[in-house]
Scaffold this active site. Structure first.
Site, PDB file in Angstrom:
ATOM      1  N   GLU A   1      10.112  -5.689  -4.991  1.00  0.00           N
ATOM      2  CA  GLU A   1       9.032  -6.433  -4.341  1.00  0.00           C
ATOM      3  C   GLU A   1       9.389  -7.912  -4.275  1.00  0.00           C
ATOM      4  O   GLU A   1       9.813  -8.506  -5.268  1.00  0.00           O
ATOM      5  CB  GLU A   1       7.728  -6.237  -5.104  1.00  0.00           C
ATOM      6  N   ALA A   2       9.200  -8.515  -3.094  1.00  0.00           N
ATOM      7  CA  ALA A   2       9.520  -9.933  -2.911  1.00  0.00           C
ATOM      8  C   ALA A   2       8.492 -10.839  -3.574  1.00  0.00           C
ATOM      9  O   ALA A   2       8.814 -11.967  -3.958  1.00  0.00           O
ATOM     10  CB  ALA A   2       9.623 -10.267  -1.423  1.00  0.00           C
TER      11      ALA A   2
ATOM     12  N   SER B   1       0.823  -1.215   0.000  1.00  0.00           N
ATOM     13  CA  SER B   1       0.000   0.000   0.000  1.00  0.00           C
ATOM     14  C   SER B   1       0.850   1.254   0.000  1.00  0.00           C
ATOM     15  O   SER B   1       0.607   2.193  -0.773  1.00  0.00           O
ATOM     16  CB  SER B   1      -0.932  -0.016   1.216  1.00  0.00           C
ATOM     17  N   ALA B   2       1.855   1.297   0.871  1.00  0.00           N
ATOM     18  CA  ALA B   2       2.709   2.484   0.947  1.00  0.00           C
ATOM     19  C   ALA B   2       3.642   2.568  -0.252  1.00  0.00           C
ATOM     20  O   ALA B   2       3.781   3.628  -0.871  1.00  0.00           O
ATOM     21  CB  ALA B   2       3.507   2.474   2.243  1.00  0.00           C
TER      22      ALA B   2
ATOM     23  N   HIS C   1      -4.416  -6.094  11.611  1.00  0.00           N
ATOM     24  CA  HIS C   1      -4.058  -4.675  11.539  1.00  0.00           C
ATOM     25  C   HIS C   1      -2.801  -4.394  12.363  1.00  0.00           C
ATOM     26  O   HIS C   1      -2.791  -3.473  13.189  1.00  0.00           O
ATOM     27  CB  HIS C   1      -5.213  -3.804  12.046  1.00  0.00           C
TER      28      HIS C   1
END
Length: 560
Positions: free
Chosen positions: A36-37, A16-17, A473
């Site tokens: 990105e993994a 998201s970030a 969360h």
């Protein structure tokens, strides 16, 4: 090791970030590398909203993390699903759009985090979204992230809203607007019947620019430091080790678990923790990995009198056709989530803001596709989950080893504070009271779990220990803090304290829990971080203050 390449910004993580940052930082032509993994997010299970029901149980597109045994939850290892895919957790979450309460951000500002009060962050919430209801003092229009109200059709939804009124909680038409408290219909990040993840909203448009480079299935091993400055990263793509260098900044957006892990692997953290794994300490920051918080929930399930719309549509042939219709045309039953109702409730009327979020799903807990003669049709049911919004308990993330491929140790320490127990008990009590309201009489069957026989404090506590689970969360493990806060990892501009050219931008920087799902706040943080990096934050806030009088009037009306 191959020859290194240089970029103005290196972003670690396309969640998201990271997706938000990739878009905003590349707008002016800056060269951006995103590492990105995980892999592609093009699976129908991701793009079709109802596909979430298959992603989560199978831990698809996921790091597969589990916490260490929880002593207050019967020694269970609670799963901690985190997205390992483009879009990160926004590609595997339930798509709820929740900002939290204005008091969350004003609390941050009051603790010394200048620039993070509600009036400061509201412009970034608005800038990020394209709300189906149109722009007003609180909501945005024309932004990258599509947000829509639930349109799930079931008479049980209206009955729950009426129950919210008669139980004394009230109903809010827009919990992301002037009034957060009350029972409500949820809002989703869904665009034209498909998931609108951060990848869809931000990353894919950014990738059309020639100045953005994306590396997938690539694991960052460490941030390269020269003295007290970050100058690049070392990563592997499964075949060989590579180096990428930056002329500007390295930005960690790996999330609440992976960002502190990478700081530690880079020699930034608690010297004693680093020494335990033979890692040279380049910069001491004792707060790295500390302050882990998460929302804990427990389910209260009821049988349903009669049948709702969901179970019949779970027939193998019906659900297959619905998934295909949603994927190819963006229409039909599979474009909606059968959990349309939520609520933000106070266990004590003297509280400044709600401390319980109620999540209501209109499906049996053992829900799965069925077909006559193959698998029996499940009995219909609905579940209400009280979620503790502001826990006092704190956990931490620790390295398991110096190997970046080893999952870190996750210690949630759920219910380690007595007040959290009381909040959970009260949440169950309030849920039972809500479901007992007259409007739900035609729908409410027997209480399946915990069951009407479970009433005493000890019985409720045993049920919580045996069944409670995360609402997914987690945050706080690289928290921001004021200049005199020795345990803060980043400052109010999200710069790693004592290291030049290195920031953390993800859920780990939040100092404490916001009152709801965290995807929207993470995107807001990244929107603001992009302006901080580009030196535009003050200009953005000034440009959005033109409606401050209207906002103040609505806040005063709500307070009254």
């Amino acid at each position: 090791m191959s020859r290194s390449e240089a970029y103005e910004y290196i972003i670690i993580g396309a969640g998201s970030a990271g997706s938000t940052l990739a878009n905003r930082l590349s707008e002016g032509g800056a060269s951006v590398l995103v590492i990105e993994a995980g892999g592609s997010d093009r699976s129908p299970l991701i793009s079709v909203p109802l596909g979430w029901g298959r992603i989560f149980p199978r831990r698809l597109f996921d790091w597969g993390y589990f916490a260490e045994p929880e002593k207050n939850l019967d020694g269970r290892r609670i799963e901690c699903a985190r997205g390992k895919v483009l879009g990160g957790s926004s590609s595997i979450n339930v798509m709820a759009y929740v900002r939290g309460h204005s008091a969350d951000y004003d609390r941050w500002a009051a603790s010394g985090l200048a620039g993070w009060g509600y009036r400061d962050v509201l412009p970034y919430f608005k800038r990020s979204e394209d709300w189906a209801g149109g722009e007003d003092a609180y909501r945005g229009s024309g932004g990258p992230l599509t947000t829509v109200p639930s349109n799930y059709v079931d008479p049980l939804a209206d009955a729950f809203l009426e129950a919210g009124e008669t139980a004394g909680h009230g109903v809010t038409q827009d919990y992301n607007g002037a009034r957060n408290e009350g029972v409500c219909r949820l809002q989703w990040t869904i665009r034209k019947g498909r998931r609108c993840s951060a990848s869809v909203a931000y990353l894919r448009p950014a990738l059309t620019r020639r100045n953005v480079t994306l590396k997938t299935r690539s694991l960052v091993h460490r941030v390269i430091l020269e003295g007290k400055r970050a100058v690049g990263v070392e990563y592997s793509d499964g075949k060989e080790m590579k180096i990428a260098r930056t002329t500007g900044e390295v930005i960690l957006s790996g999330g609440v678990i992976n960002s502190p892990q990478l700081l530690n692997l880079s020699g930034i953290g608690d010297p004693e923790e680093l020494a335990r794994h033979g890692i040279v300490c380049h910069h001491a920051l004792k707060g790295v990995g500390k302050n882990l918080q998460d929302h804990l929930s427990v389910g209260v399930e009821y049988g349903r009198n009669g049948d709702g719309p969901f179970v019949d549509r779970l027939r193998y042939d019906a659900i297959a056709m619905a998934m295909a219709q949603a994927f190819f045309f963006g229409t039909g039953f599979a474009t909606e989530i059968p959990g349309p109702i939520s609520g933000f409730l106070k266990t004590d009327t003297s509280l400044v803001q709600p401390d319980i979020q109620l999540l209501v799903t209109f499906i049996p807990s053992e829900s799965r596709p069925w077909f006559p003669g193959v698998r029996p049709r499940p009995c219909d049911a609905f579940m209400c989950r009280p979620v503790m919004l502001h826990p006092e308990s704190r956990g931490e993330i620790k390295l398991r080893s110096s190997d970046p491929r080893d999952a870190p140790e996750i210690y949630q320490n759920f219910l380690s504070e007595p007040r959290d127990w009381e909040t959970m008990r009260r949440g169950i009590e309030m849920t039972r009271d809500l479901v007992a309201q007259k409007s739900l009489d035609p729908f409410r069957g027997s209480e399946i779990q915990p069951g009407t026989a479970v009433r005493s404090k000890s019985e409720i506590d045993e049920y919580i220990r045996r069944t409670a689970w995360t609402a997914h969360h987690p945050l706080g493990t690289c928290r921001m803090g004021a200049i005199d806060d020795d345990m803060a990892v980043v400052d109010t501009e999200l710069r790693v304290r004592g290291i030049l050219g290195l920031r953390v931008v993800d859920a780990s920087v939040m100092p404490d829990m916001v009152g709801g799902n965290i995807n929207a706040p993470v995107i807001m943080i990244a929107e603001r971080a992009a302006d901080l990096i580009r030196g535009m934050a003050q200009k953005t806030n000034l440009s959005m203050n033109v409606r401050s009088d209207e906002l103040g009037e609505k806040e005063a009306h709500h307070a009254g």
